[in-house]
Design a protein around this motif. Structure first.
Motif, PDB file in Angstrom:
ATOM      1  N   SER A 115       0.826  -1.219   0.000  1.00 19.86           N
ATOM      2  CA  SER A 115       0.000   0.000   0.000  1.00 19.86           C
ATOM      3  C   SER A 115       0.854   1.259   0.000  1.00 19.86           C
ATOM      4  O   SER A 115       1.929   1.312   0.611  1.00 19.86           O
ATOM      5  N   SER A 116       0.335   2.279  -0.675  1.00 19.90           N
ATOM      6  CA  SER A 116       0.937   3.621  -0.659  1.00 19.90           C
ATOM      7  C   SER A 116       2.390   3.633  -1.108  1.00 19.90           C
ATOM      8  O   SER A 116       3.212   4.388  -0.579  1.00 19.90           O
ATOM      9  N   VAL A 139      -2.046  -6.703  -0.767  1.00 18.08           N
ATOM     10  CA  VAL A 139      -2.648  -5.395  -0.480  1.00 18.08           C
ATOM     11  C   VAL A 139      -1.994  -4.340  -1.375  1.00 18.08           C
ATOM     12  O   VAL A 139      -0.789  -4.088  -1.275  1.00 18.08           O
ATOM     13  N   LEU A 140      -2.808  -3.727  -2.243  1.00 20.07           N
ATOM     14  CA  LEU A 140      -2.327  -2.696  -3.164  1.00 20.07           C
ATOM     15  C   LEU A 140      -3.105  -1.394  -2.984  1.00 20.07           C
ATOM     16  O   LEU A 140      -3.286  -0.629  -3.927  1.00 20.07           O
ATOM     17  N   ASN A 141      -3.563  -1.131  -1.766  1.00 24.21           N
ATOM     18  CA  ASN A 141      -4.319   0.090  -1.490  1.00 24.21           C
ATOM     19  C   ASN A 141      -3.476   1.334  -1.777  1.00 24.21           C
ATOM     20  O   ASN A 141      -2.287   1.389  -1.443  1.00 24.21           O
ATOM     21  N   ASN A 142      -4.107   2.319  -2.402  1.00 28.44           N
ATOM     22  CA  ASN A 142      -3.462   3.618  -2.650  1.00 28.44           C
ATOM     23  C   ASN A 142      -2.124   3.471  -3.375  1.00 28.44           C
ATOM     24  O   ASN A 142      -1.227   4.285  -3.204  1.00 28.44           O
ATOM     25  N   SER A 143      -1.999   2.443  -4.181  1.00 31.34           N
ATOM     26  CA  SER A 143      -0.798   2.277  -5.007  1.00 31.34           C
ATOM     27  C   SER A 143      -1.055   2.795  -6.421  1.00 31.34           C
ATOM     28  O   SER A 143      -0.120   2.927  -7.214  1.00 31.34           O
ATOM     29  N   LYS A 144      -2.338   3.052  -6.714  1.00 26.77           N
ATOM     30  CA  LYS A 144      -2.786   3.468  -8.056  1.00 26.77           C
ATOM     31  C   LYS A 144      -2.387   2.428  -9.116  1.00 26.77           C
ATOM     32  O   LYS A 144      -2.121   2.768 -10.265  1.00 26.77           O
ATOM     33  N   ALA A 145      -2.332   1.167  -8.681  1.00 27.17           N
ATOM     34  CA  ALA A 145      -1.988   0.080  -9.611  1.00 27.17           C
ATOM     35  C   ALA A 145      -3.031   0.024 -10.722  1.00 27.17           C
ATOM     36  O   ALA A 145      -4.235   0.055 -10.464  1.00 27.17           O
ATOM     37  N   SER A 146      -2.567  -0.060 -11.963  1.00 27.97           N
ATOM     38  CA  SER A 146      -3.486  -0.108 -13.096  1.00 27.97           C
ATOM     39  C   SER A 146      -4.162  -1.472 -13.163  1.00 27.97           C
ATOM     40  O   SER A 146      -3.676  -2.464 -12.602  1.00 27.97           O
ATOM     41  N   GLU A 161      -6.019 -15.479  -2.526  1.00 27.55           N
ATOM     42  CA  GLU A 161      -7.330 -15.599  -1.895  1.00 27.55           C
ATOM     43  C   GLU A 161      -7.932 -14.249  -1.516  1.00 27.55           C
ATOM     44  O   GLU A 161      -9.153 -14.095  -1.510  1.00 27.55           O
ATOM     45  N   GLU A 162      -7.079 -13.268  -1.174  1.00 27.61           N
ATOM     46  CA  GLU A 162      -7.578 -11.960  -0.751  1.00 27.61           C
ATOM     47  C   GLU A 162      -6.813 -10.859  -1.474  1.00 27.61           C
ATOM     48  O   GLU A 162      -5.582 -10.866  -1.495  1.00 27.61           O
ATOM     49  N   LEU A 163      -7.572  -9.900  -2.046  1.00 18.52           N
ATOM     50  CA  LEU A 163      -6.979  -8.811  -2.810  1.00 18.52           C
ATOM     51  C   LEU A 163      -7.585  -7.488  -2.334  1.00 18.52           C
ATOM     52  O   LEU A 163      -8.806  -7.346  -2.259  1.00 18.52           O
ATOM     53  N   PHE A 164      -6.707  -6.520  -2.032  1.00 17.73           N
ATOM     54  CA  PHE A 164      -7.141  -5.218  -1.538  1.00 17.73           C
ATOM     55  C   PHE A 164      -6.761  -4.151  -2.565  1.00 17.73           C
ATOM     56  O   PHE A 164      -5.582  -3.955  -2.858  1.00 17.73           O
ATOM     57  N   LEU A 186     -12.534  -9.665  -1.940  1.00 23.19           N
ATOM     58  CA  LEU A 186     -12.102  -8.474  -2.676  1.00 23.19           C
ATOM     59  C   LEU A 186     -12.514  -7.242  -1.883  1.00 23.19           C
ATOM     60  O   LEU A 186     -13.693  -7.020  -1.617  1.00 23.19           O
ATOM     61  N   HIS A 187     -11.506  -6.442  -1.538  1.00 23.74           N
ATOM     62  CA  HIS A 187     -11.713  -5.209  -0.767  1.00 23.74           C
ATOM     63  C   HIS A 187     -11.409  -4.055  -1.711  1.00 23.74           C
ATOM     64  O   HIS A 187     -10.248  -3.787  -2.011  1.00 23.74           O
ATOM     65  N   ILE A 188     -12.475  -3.372  -2.197  1.00 31.83           N
ATOM     66  CA  ILE A 188     -12.274  -2.356  -3.221  1.00 31.83           C
ATOM     67  C   ILE A 188     -13.014  -1.069  -2.830  1.00 31.83           C
ATOM     68  O   ILE A 188     -13.673  -0.424  -3.635  1.00 31.83           O
ATOM     69  N   THR A 189     -12.875  -0.690  -1.541  1.00 30.29           N
ATOM     70  CA  THR A 189     -13.557   0.489  -1.013  1.00 30.29           C
ATOM     71  C   THR A 189     -12.872   1.782  -1.446  1.00 30.29           C
ATOM     72  O   THR A 189     -11.747   1.791  -1.913  1.00 30.29           O
ATOM     73  N   ASP A 190     -13.605   2.888  -1.261  1.00 29.34           N
ATOM     74  CA  ASP A 190     -13.072   4.235  -1.490  1.00 29.34           C
ATOM     75  C   ASP A 190     -12.528   4.419  -2.900  1.00 29.34           C
ATOM     76  O   ASP A 190     -11.444   4.961  -3.108  1.00 29.34           O
ATOM     77  N   ASN A 191     -13.297   3.950  -3.879  1.00 30.05           N
ATOM     78  CA  ASN A 191     -13.012   4.250  -5.281  1.00 30.05           C
ATOM     79  C   ASN A 191     -14.198   5.031  -5.843  1.00 30.05           C
ATOM     80  O   ASN A 191     -14.995   5.577  -5.083  1.00 30.05           O
TER      81      ASN A 191
END
Length: 431
Positions: A115-116, A139-146, A161-164, A186-191
């Protein structure tokens, strides 16, 4: 002792190994606490300058350390062979090649938090992504991964199994060329996912999805037929739609189309703003017969029955065209219910009483917020006595004890429990 690193081929900044040595040196991290843990010194290649120097736990937390590159890969391999979880959030990693150098030398890694980190600045190639193969939680939160990067990861992580993917400014979802059968959460909040056509792509990409967390996306409606919803999310057990833009009950009813859904979170949606807290919960429970947990709280059998009966009474006075289908289902289950008796628990503000004086009886309405002294002033003209020459008695028509003298001038009338139909007796004070 300093880690030996080549200066020509390494990006500027702090390396993973540099930070690792600083944080987990014997001076800073002499031993590990906890049952069954103790000191761990992994075996290292003969001649390694770091031999027997670091006491590393299996969970490494290296967030906010300014890491830009991997450092000596032999050292990473020597000390991280047993590491299973790695938190690299909020660093300065912008090159996927450097991330790959770290991960490829942590063979038992299952959890990775990136993340970040500014990872949108480089392209993830498939050969680099292959080093992530054993990771189960990413976890790739706030990484702006395409989405291109996400697709590459999905193709190379067979056990994921789990992707953020939170806070990545996604307005659309790009479908992967292959399905990811392993993903459960899948955790894809705040988009910025507002259109259901984007959400349905997630169902296509992740057919085994158990938990979908969509909070803080302004999804406005669920535009899909019941049959199609069941096919899109056949294994979905939990969905979080906190602070979405849902504004009609038909969208809530559509959640019943997910065949395995049993947990729902729906706080802060426009639809529920005009209802009381009690109404929100009971109306939701009644409309969602299969859920066992709502907004984090278990729905007990007794609460479900109370909610369903509440639902019937809530809609029984609505015009036929406004009554939801669920109402008829519940009437079939419980029958038509009588409206609940309305009990006004507010204290009476006035009472109609009989005032008896000598042979005279007069009906009066008196305010109950006044005092005995105030009442005596009101009675002066009725009984032709001064307040100082007046004795006042109260008779509760339901009490067997006889009249009670109202001797305390400052006492409020409501404290006597005076009600309509009670009697007041006035007598002159004996000289």
């Amino acid at each position: 002792m300093e880690v030996q690193e080549g200066s020509m081929d390494q990006p500027s900044g702090r390396s993973f190994m540099q930070v690792l040595c600083e944080k987990y040196s014997p001076e800073n991290f002499p031993y590990r606490r906890g049952p069954g843990m103790g000191v761990h010194v992994p075996a290292t290649p003969q001649g390694s300058p770091m031999k027997d120097r670091l006491n590393l736990p299996s969970v490494l937390v290296l967030n906010s350390c300014g890491i830009t590159c991997a450092g000596d890969e032999n050292e990473i391999a020597a000390f991280c062979a047993h590491v299973s979880e790695l938190d690299l959030s909020d660093n300065k990693l912008e090159d996927w090649h450097e991330v790959s150098k770290i991960v490829s030398n942590v063979p038992h890694l299952e959890f990775l938090n990136l993340s970040s980190n500014p990872l949108s600045l480089s392209v993830l190639e498939r050969r680099c992504a292959g080093s992530f193969a054993g990771v189960r939680k990413l976890v790739l939160n706030n990484s702006k991964a395409s989405w291109e990067t996400v697709h590459t990861i999905l193709q190379e992580l067979p056990d994921l199994e789990e992707l953020f993917l939170c806070l990545n400014d996604y307005e659309t979802v790009s479908c992967s060329p292959v399905c990811c059968q392993s993903l459960k959460l899948l955790h894809i909040t705040d988009n910025n996912l507002q259109d259901w056509t984007e959400i349905r792509k997630l169902g296509i990409m992740f057919p085994s999805l158990d938990t979908l967390i969509l909070a803080n996306n302004n999804l406005t409606t669920i535009e899909e037929s019941e049959d199609s919803l069941a096919r899109l999310f056949p294994n979905l057990r939990s969905i979080n739609l906190h602070k979405s833009g849902l504004h009609c009950w038909e969208d809530i009813d559509k959640l019943n189309s997910f065949p395995k859904l049993e947990e729902v979170k729906l706080l802060g949606i426009p639809l529920l703003q005009s209802y009381t807290t009690e109404e929100r919960r009971k109306l939701l429970i009644a409309r969602l017969p299969s859920i066992v947990k709502l907004n984090g709280s278990i729905v007990a059998d007794g609460e479900r029955e109370d909610s369903e009966r509440f639902f019937i009474r809530y809609y029984m006075e609505f015009p036929e065209e406004e009554v939801p289908f669920r109402y008829h289902e519940l009437v079939t289950k419980y029958g038509k219910l009588e409206p609940l008796a309305v009990v006004d628990l507010r204290p009476q503000s006035s009472a109609k009483v009989e005032v008896h004086f000598k042979d005279k009886v007069e009906e009066m309405s008196i305010r109950l917020d006044q005092t005995v002294a105030d009442l005596k002033k009101q009675l002066k003209t009725v009984v032709q006595l001064s307040t100082s020459n007046m004795l006042l008695f109260y008779l509760d028509h339901e009490t067997p004890f006889g009249p009670e003298e109202m001797k305390y001038n400052s006492r409020a009338l409501h404290s006597y429990g005076i009600r309509d139909g009670d009697k007041l007796y006035v007598e002159p004070r004996m000289k």
